[in-house]
Design a protein around this motif. Structure first.
Motif, PDB file in Angstrom:
ATOM      1  N   ARG A  66     -12.086  71.707 -26.846  1.00  0.00           N
ATOM      2  CA  ARG A  66     -11.408  71.209 -28.048  1.00  0.00           C
ATOM      3  C   ARG A  66     -11.210  72.339 -29.048  1.00  0.00           C
ATOM      4  NH1 ARG A  66     -15.401  67.152 -27.143  1.00  0.00           N
ATOM      5  NH2 ARG A  66     -14.506  65.115 -26.595  1.00  0.00           N
ATOM      6  N   GLN A  89      -7.082  69.490 -26.885  1.00  0.00           N
ATOM      7  CA  GLN A  89      -8.159  68.879 -26.109  1.00  0.00           C
ATOM      8  C   GLN A  89      -7.764  68.886 -24.642  1.00  0.00           C
ATOM      9  OE1 GLN A  89     -10.367  65.525 -27.662  1.00  0.00           O
ATOM     10  NE2 GLN A  89     -10.201  64.454 -25.714  1.00  0.00           N
ATOM     11  N   THR A 101     -15.204  69.331 -21.373  1.00  0.00           N
ATOM     12  CA  THR A 101     -14.124  69.136 -22.340  1.00  0.00           C
ATOM     13  C   THR A 101     -14.014  70.342 -23.254  1.00  0.00           C
ATOM     14  OG1 THR A 101     -14.416  66.736 -22.300  1.00  0.00           O
ATOM     15  CG2 THR A 101     -13.262  67.652 -24.198  1.00  0.00           C
TER      16      THR A 101
END
Length: 257
Positions: free
Chosen positions: A173, A183, A171
């Motif tokens: 961000r 994101q 991920t």
């Protein structure tokens, strides 16, 4: 293991990073994160990818590329964790780009995809700021967009390849002043890291310390002086940077003027 480059009491050091982001000098001394100046963990050429996330290409109303769209960033553009980046005067739109970066560990030429990870030293994070005003072509950004001094934070450290089991499922961000703005996931890369190493090494030799910045997902926003911008890649690092005006930057760094 996390490896970093820092400056302490006027000298540069290669260090390891421990829990709490403390750094261990070669002589055994342990220093806190705020006691040191963080330098980019690698200093080779950076090969940056444009439109390498399907959602970002769609955000800009472009078809996904069928071949990697790579451009080169010079080492003069790099800066470190907890450092400042400047926004040029009189521009309308400057945005961040949170990116996973692959760091080459040994000379790589004509590497096969299945062998590619053997040529990596590790992974780091970059924030590939762009000056949208000067963008003439999304496929090949010109130098004024991406190659300004100290406008590419890199770091804080490099994580060993073995400590990131699956770089294709991380991920990403970005926060501006604590507000989550971006994101995404490396699952959405069009060209993954093994493919990019195979592609680039098919026509040039990648050298130790060279970096491949793998692009950014959708969710870009303007940044202005006074903003704190934090980019994070899961399992790799969290990179903090503050935006200042052009005048303030060159007052702080007269050698850059």
């Amino acid at each position: 293991m996390k490896h970093a480059r820092i400056r302490y009491q006027g000298q540069d050091h290669a260090v390891t990073v421990e829990d709490g982001n403390n750094v261990r000098l070669a002589d055994g001394r342990l220093l806190a994160e705020h006691e040191v100046q963080w330098l980019p963990p690698a200093t080779g050429s950076m090969f940056a990818l444009g439109l390498n996330y399907a959602d970002h290409a769609a955000e800009l109303a472009f078809a996904a590329p069928t071949e990697p769209l790579a451009f080169v960033k010079s080492p003069g553009t790099y800066t470190g964790h907890n450092q400042v980046t400047w926004r040029p005067d009189n521009v309308k739109y400057m945005h961040y780009e949170c990116e996973l970066v692959a760091v080459i560990g040994k000379p790589a030429r004509n590497v096969r995809r299945e062998d590619a990870l053997q040529y990596l030293a590790g992974y780091t994070v970059c924030n590939d700021y762009a000056i949208r005003d000067y963008l003439e072509n999304y496929y090949r950004p010109n130098l004024r967009v991406k190659n300004r001094d100290a406008t590419t934070p890199v770091g804080p450290w490099m994580v060993d390849v073995a400590d990131v089991p699956d770089a294709s499922n991380l991920t990403l961000r970005t926060w501006i002043n604590g507000e989550l703005k971006q994101q995404g996931s490396t699952r959405d890369m069009i060209f993954d890291i093994p493919y990019l190493i195979e592609y680039l090494s098919s026509f040039m030799t990648l050298q130790p310390g060279d970096m491949i910045a793998t692009g950014t997902p959708e969710g870009l926003a303007d940044v202005v002086p006074g903003d704190e911008v934090v980019v994070e890649v899961e399992g790799v690092g969290r990179l903090v940077n503050r935006i200042v005006s052009e005048a303030e930057f060159f007052a702080l760094n007269p050698q850059e003027a």
